[in-house]
Scaffold this motif. Structure first.
Motif, PDB file in Angstrom:
ATOM      1  N   LEU A 276      -2.514  -6.804  -4.615  1.00 10.55           N
ATOM      2  CA  LEU A 276      -3.136  -6.232  -5.813  1.00 10.55           C
ATOM      3  C   LEU A 276      -3.553  -4.777  -5.631  1.00 10.55           C
ATOM      4  CD1 LEU A 276      -5.418  -9.198  -6.922  1.00 10.55           C
ATOM      5  CD2 LEU A 276      -3.227  -8.493  -7.931  1.00 10.55           C
ATOM      6  N   ILE A 277      -3.626  -4.311  -4.399  1.00 15.02           N
ATOM      7  CA  ILE A 277      -4.131  -2.960  -4.136  1.00 15.02           C
ATOM      8  C   ILE A 277      -3.366  -1.879  -4.890  1.00 15.02           C
ATOM      9  CG2 ILE A 277      -4.426  -1.191  -2.335  1.00 15.02           C
ATOM     10  CD1 ILE A 277      -5.371  -3.492  -0.472  1.00 15.02           C
ATOM     11  N   PRO A 278      -2.032  -1.880  -4.916  1.00 13.59           N
ATOM     12  CA  PRO A 278      -1.347  -0.808  -5.670  1.00 13.59           C
ATOM     13  C   PRO A 278      -1.744  -0.746  -7.143  1.00 13.59           C
ATOM     14  CG  PRO A 278       0.201  -1.889  -4.201  1.00 13.59           C
ATOM     15  CD  PRO A 278      -1.070  -2.708  -4.174  1.00 13.59           C
ATOM     16  N   SER A 279      -1.882  -1.888  -7.792  1.00 14.03           N
ATOM     17  CA  SER A 279      -2.247  -1.848  -9.215  1.00 14.03           C
ATOM     18  C   SER A 279      -3.713  -1.460  -9.399  1.00 14.03           C
ATOM     19  CB  SER A 279      -1.952  -3.182  -9.897  1.00 14.03           C
ATOM     20  OG  SER A 279      -2.773  -4.207  -9.384  1.00 14.03           O
ATOM     21  N   LEU A 280      -4.576  -1.867  -8.478  1.00 12.11           N
ATOM     22  CA  LEU A 280      -5.994  -1.525  -8.592  1.00 12.11           C
ATOM     23  C   LEU A 280      -6.251  -0.041  -8.346  1.00 12.11           C
ATOM     24  CD1 LEU A 280      -7.574  -4.608  -6.797  1.00 12.11           C
ATOM     25  CD2 LEU A 280      -7.707  -4.070  -9.239  1.00 12.11           C
ATOM     26  N   THR A 281      -5.421   0.578  -7.524  1.00 10.48           N
ATOM     27  CA  THR A 281      -5.624   1.985  -7.164  1.00 10.48           C
ATOM     28  C   THR A 281      -4.687   2.930  -7.913  1.00 10.48           C
ATOM     29  OG1 THR A 281      -4.090   1.817  -5.282  1.00 10.48           O
ATOM     30  CG2 THR A 281      -6.426   1.377  -4.838  1.00 10.48           C
ATOM     31  N   ASP A 282      -3.947   2.408  -8.854  1.00  2.97           N
ATOM     32  CA  ASP A 282      -2.908   3.179  -9.542  1.00  2.97           C
ATOM     33  C   ASP A 282      -3.414   4.459 -10.195  1.00  2.97           C
ATOM     34  OD1 ASP A 282      -0.184   3.502 -10.455  1.00  2.97           O
ATOM     35  OD2 ASP A 282      -0.920   2.944 -12.446  1.00  2.97           O
TER      36      ASP A 282
END
Length: 154
Positions: free
Chosen positions: A70-76
């Motif tokens: 989920l990190i890429p979408s949360l930090t997008d």
């Protein structure tokens, strides 16, 4: 949002927090879909009846790798790379899971830049990412993420 036009711009962010995501929830459907995608059907993730009886708070917990994914979408929306040709997940230096993430928990992501350097045509950015759980002081997960951002040739 931080705008990065060059490696020098990224270096100015070293040691600084670059973003805090909105709260998001983890539900059983997400956990079940991740189990199906990875063939990881360990009961602590998918067996809600057994979890009610045997888990400390009576709930299933999210897969650690689901949280990492989920990190890429949360930090997008933390940074924007101008003249970006492509971005690549290069890897992880360190990941620690300090607390389980029960189903229906609210979590968010906080990130800071640890290192920024040039490697060929790419900016290599190492960030520390903390996954926070609503109502808890300590993060549930801390990871060092390495991303490569390739600039368009001009």
């Amino acid at each position: 949002m931080h705008i990065i036009k060059s490696t020098d711009d990224a270096k100015k962010l070293i040691g600084k927090e670059i973003g805090l995501s909105n709260w998001t929830s983890i539900n059983q459907k997400q956990i079940d879909q991740f189990a199906k995608a990875t063939s990881d059907y360990q009961w602590i993730h998918v067996d809600t009846d057994r979890a009610k009886k045997e888990m400390p708070d009576g709930k299933t917990i999210a897969h650690g790798y689901l949280i990492i994914s989920l990190i890429p979408s949360l930090t997008d929306n933390f940074i924007h790379i101008e003249n970006l040709a492509r971005a690549v997940n290069f890897g992880l230096n360190k990941v620690r899971f300090y607390a389980p993430i029960p189903v229906d928990s609210r979590l968010r992501c906080r990130a800071s830049v640890l290192q920024a350097r040039q490697r060929g045509d790419a900016l290599v950015l190492t960030s520390e990412v903390k996954i926070e759980l609503d109502g808890q002081k300590k993060p549930a997960c801390v990871a060092e993420i390495i991303s490569m951002y390739f600039f368009k040739k001009q």
